[in-house]
Design a protein around this motif. Structure first.
Motif, PDB file in Angstrom:
ATOM      1  N   SER A   1      54.767  53.430 110.949  1.00  9.66           N
ATOM      2  CA  SER A   1      54.630  52.277 110.056  1.00  9.66           C
ATOM      3  C   SER A   1      53.720  51.192 110.618  1.00  9.66           C
ATOM      4  CB  SER A   1      56.002  51.683 109.748  1.00  9.66           C
ATOM      5  OG  SER A   1      56.644  51.244 110.934  1.00  9.66           O
ATOM      6  N   HIS A   2      53.645  51.110 111.946  1.00  6.19           N
ATOM      7  CA  HIS A   2      52.812  50.076 112.560  1.00  6.19           C
ATOM      8  C   HIS A   2      51.327  50.288 112.267  1.00  6.19           C
ATOM      9  CE1 HIS A   2      52.892  53.446 115.378  1.00  6.19           C
ATOM     10  NE2 HIS A   2      51.745  53.013 115.873  1.00  6.19           N
ATOM     11  N   LYS A   3      50.967  51.517 111.847  1.00  8.40           N
ATOM     12  CA  LYS A   3      49.561  51.812 111.581  1.00  8.40           C
ATOM     13  C   LYS A   3      49.113  51.398 110.182  1.00  8.40           C
ATOM     14  CE  LYS A   3      48.996  55.637 114.825  1.00  8.40           C
ATOM     15  NZ  LYS A   3      48.476  57.018 115.015  1.00  8.40           N
ATOM     16  N   PHE A   4      50.072  51.202 109.259  1.00  7.77           N
ATOM     17  CA  PHE A   4      49.643  50.885 107.898  1.00  7.77           C
ATOM     18  C   PHE A   4      50.366  49.708 107.250  1.00  7.77           C
ATOM     19  CE2 PHE A   4      53.070  53.916 107.377  1.00  7.77           C
ATOM     20  CZ  PHE A   4      53.762  53.489 106.255  1.00  7.77           C
ATOM     21  N   LEU A   5      51.623  49.426 107.614  1.00  9.31           N
ATOM     22  CA  LEU A   5      52.314  48.310 106.961  1.00  9.31           C
ATOM     23  C   LEU A   5      51.611  46.973 107.191  1.00  9.31           C
ATOM     24  CD1 LEU A   5      56.171  48.957 107.262  1.00  9.31           C
ATOM     25  CD2 LEU A   5      54.611  49.454 105.378  1.00  9.31           C
ATOM     26  N   PRO A   6      51.077  46.692 108.383  1.00 11.02           N
ATOM     27  CA  PRO A   6      50.373  45.407 108.562  1.00 11.02           C
ATOM     28  C   PRO A   6      49.111  45.288 107.709  1.00 11.02           C
ATOM     29  CG  PRO A   6      51.015  46.330 110.685  1.00 11.02           C
ATOM     30  CD  PRO A   6      51.222  47.408 109.671  1.00 11.02           C
ATOM     31  N   LEU A   7      48.620  46.398 107.177  1.00 13.92           N
ATOM     32  CA  LEU A   7      47.404  46.379 106.364  1.00 13.92           C
ATOM     33  C   LEU A   7      47.675  46.106 104.884  1.00 13.92           C
ATOM     34  CD1 LEU A   7      45.707  49.554 107.904  1.00 13.92           C
ATOM     35  CD2 LEU A   7      45.315  47.160 108.526  1.00 13.92           C
ATOM     36  N   ILE A   8      48.947  46.096 104.498  1.00 13.55           N
ATOM     37  CA  ILE A   8      49.314  45.883 103.092  1.00 13.55           C
ATOM     38  C   ILE A   8      49.470  44.390 102.835  1.00 13.55           C
ATOM     39  CG2 ILE A   8      51.106  46.289 101.359  1.00 13.55           C
ATOM     40  CD1 ILE A   8      51.635  48.980 102.707  1.00 13.55           C
ATOM     41  N   GLU A   9      48.754  43.897 101.829  1.00 13.31           N
ATOM     42  CA  GLU A   9      48.731  42.460 101.533  1.00 13.31           C
ATOM     43  C   GLU A   9      49.063  42.206 100.064  1.00 13.31           C
ATOM     44  OE1 GLU A   9      44.735  41.452 102.525  1.00 13.31           O
ATOM     45  OE2 GLU A   9      45.134  41.306 104.681  1.00 13.31           O
ATOM     46  N   GLY A  10      49.481  40.961  99.799  1.00 13.15           N
ATOM     47  CA  GLY A  10      49.656  40.533  98.414  1.00 13.15           C
ATOM     48  C   GLY A  10      50.951  40.966  97.751  1.00 13.15           C
ATOM     49  N   ILE A  11      51.897  41.513  98.517  1.00 14.19           N
ATOM     50  CA  ILE A  11      53.181  41.935  97.957  1.00 14.19           C
ATOM     51  C   ILE A  11      54.215  40.860  98.283  1.00 14.19           C
ATOM     52  CG2 ILE A  11      54.958  43.721  97.912  1.00 14.19           C
ATOM     53  CD1 ILE A  11      52.211  44.628  96.862  1.00 14.19           C
ATOM     54  N   ARG A  12      54.890  40.364  97.265  1.00 12.09           N
ATOM     55  CA  ARG A  12      55.848  39.286  97.479  1.00 12.09           C
ATOM     56  C   ARG A  12      57.132  39.775  98.144  1.00 12.09           C
ATOM     57  NH1 ARG A  12      55.660  35.436  92.068  1.00 12.09           N
ATOM     58  NH2 ARG A  12      53.480  34.771  92.274  1.00 12.09           N
ATOM     59  N   ALA A  13      57.564  40.977  97.807  1.00 11.78           N
ATOM     60  CA  ALA A  13      58.792  41.512  98.390  1.00 11.78           C
ATOM     61  C   ALA A  13      58.612  41.751  99.885  1.00 11.78           C
ATOM     62  CB  ALA A  13      59.176  42.817  97.702  1.00 11.78           C
ATOM     63  N   GLU A  14      59.709  41.667 100.605  1.00 15.90           N
ATOM     64  CA  GLU A  14      59.690  42.040 102.021  1.00 15.90           C
ATOM     65  C   GLU A  14      59.488  43.548 102.119  1.00 15.90           C
ATOM     66  OE1 GLU A  14      62.608  41.788 105.972  1.00 15.90           O
ATOM     67  OE2 GLU A  14      63.274  40.997 104.027  1.00 15.90           O
ATOM     68  N   ILE A  15      58.693  43.991 103.094  1.00 19.37           N
ATOM     69  CA  ILE A  15      58.444  45.420 103.291  1.00 19.37           C
ATOM     70  C   ILE A  15      58.837  45.771 104.719  1.00 19.37           C
ATOM     71  CG2 ILE A  15      56.762  47.296 103.142  1.00 19.37           C
ATOM     72  CD1 ILE A  15      54.958  45.411 101.538  1.00 19.37           C
ATOM     73  N   VAL A  16      59.762  46.732 104.870  1.00 20.16           N
ATOM     74  CA  VAL A  16      60.218  47.118 106.204  1.00 20.16           C
ATOM     75  C   VAL A  16      60.248  48.638 106.305  1.00 20.16           C
ATOM     76  CG1 VAL A  16      61.616  45.037 106.473  1.00 20.16           C
ATOM     77  CG2 VAL A  16      62.667  47.126 105.567  1.00 20.16           C
ATOM     78  N   PRO A  17      60.075  49.182 107.509  1.00 19.21           N
ATOM     79  CA  PRO A  17      60.214  50.632 107.682  1.00 19.21           C
ATOM     80  C   PRO A  17      61.680  51.033 107.662  1.00 19.21           C
ATOM     81  CG  PRO A  17      59.780  49.600 109.793  1.00 19.21           C
ATOM     82  CD  PRO A  17      59.675  48.510 108.761  1.00 19.21           C
ATOM     83  N   ALA A  18      61.941  52.257 107.235  1.00 22.14           N
ATOM     84  CA  ALA A  18      63.304  52.789 107.280  1.00 22.14           C
ATOM     85  C   ALA A  18      63.767  52.864 108.729  1.00 22.14           C
ATOM     86  CB  ALA A  18      63.347  54.163 106.631  1.00 22.14           C
ATOM     87  N   GLU A  19      65.028  52.593 108.971  1.00 17.48           N
ATOM     88  CA  GLU A  19      65.559  52.626 110.329  1.00 17.48           C
ATOM     89  C   GLU A  19      65.979  54.030 110.746  1.00 17.48           C
ATOM     90  OE1 GLU A  19      68.581  49.718 110.948  1.00 17.48           O
ATOM     91  OE2 GLU A  19      67.297  48.027 110.401  1.00 17.48           O
ATOM     92  N   LEU A  20      66.405  54.840 109.779  1.00 21.16           N
ATOM     93  CA  LEU A  20      66.829  56.193 110.108  1.00 21.16           C
ATOM     94  C   LEU A  20      65.654  57.162 110.145  1.00 21.16           C
ATOM     95  CD1 LEU A  20      69.465  54.740 109.005  1.00 21.16           C
ATOM     96  CD2 LEU A  20      70.292  57.024 108.495  1.00 21.16           C
TER      97      LEU A  20
END
Length: 263
Positions: A212-231
């Protein structure tokens, strides 16, 4: 308490006993490749191989990548053999496992149940959406902790295509997309979902969640919180086991009520 969970995917079938108190695998999972074609009989044989690897003899929860009715009948099979449609998967897989009690549910729903109980969605209220990125895109929608089953939002139209044809992990691999290019597609997909459902939280699961560290920081403009699954990629197995335990306990409670009435 341990219950066995199996996660059927378009590329692999994996399973393990699950420690329900910890909400984690009790032993390292065993995985086999999904057969091609992924017919009911062939997949049933693979599920049997996974379960027999552990010598398991109790209830089994199984996920399926498609719409599954409450009684365990398959209604859609976008990434599996079309021979699955209208099959009573509970009966078929139970037969393959020598009569063991089997619970069947949508794969993303299972992952969502696990993440909401012991993972990234634990304690979260409002509208929460889990998305699993893999061969396709699975979705699980929760409203104040209650599951809305079989949403299958990977098949929403996005720029004239099923969203999963554009934004799944398979699409990234097949088209050899950079993380930046793929993240842009995922961003457009999330924006479409946000317009429709206004979730407070997106949980991103599937095998790609470990990166997730490779692509989640690249996502912009989304109001909802975005987190990787823990499991991570074990969520489906854990959720399948949780569902099997609930069904098993429900059946035992029903039997006790019948005995009380008879007595």
């Amino acid at each position: 308490m341990e219950i066995f969970g199996v996660d059927i995917g378009g590329s692999g079938i994996k399973g393990a006993p699950v420690d329900l108190e910890r909400g984690d695998l009790a032993q390292p999972r065993h995985k086999v490749l999904t057969p091609h074609p992924a017919t009911p009989e062939a997949v049933g044989g693979c599920v049997r191989e996974v379960v027999e690897h552990f010598g398991w003899s109790g209830p089994v929860g199984v996920t399926f990548p498609g719409v599954v009715t409450e009684g365990g009948t398959i209604r859609t099979a976008a990434n599996m053999d079309k021979g699955w449609v209208d099959v009573d998967a509970r009966a078929l897989l139970g037969g393959a496992l020598g009569g063991l009690p089997v619970t069947v549910l949508n794969d993303a729903d299972a992952a969502g149940v696990a993440e909401m109980r012991v993972g990234a969605g634990k304690g979260r209220h409002g509208t929460v959406m889990l998305l699993t990125f893999g061969t396709g895109i699975g979705s699980a929608l929760f409203v104040d902790g209650r599951l809305v089953p079989n949403t299958e939002l990977g098949h929403l139209e996005l720029h004239g295509h099923d969203a999963e044809k554009r934004a799944s992990t398979r699409a990234r691999d097949d088209e050899q997309l950079t993380w930046e290019h793929w993240a842009h597609r995922v961003q457009k997909y999330l924006a479409h979902l946000e317009m429709l459902f206004s979730p407070e939280l997106f949980v991103i699961g599937g095998g790609v969640s470990r990166k997730s560290h490779k692509f989640l920081p690249l996502i912009e403009g989304i109001r909802a919180e975005i987190v990787p699954a823990e499991l991570l990629n074990s969520a489906g197995i854990v959720g399948a086991a949780m569902a099997a335990m609930e069904e098993h306990n429900g059946e035992r409670e029903g039997e006790r009520e019948e005995e009380d009435l008879a007595g």
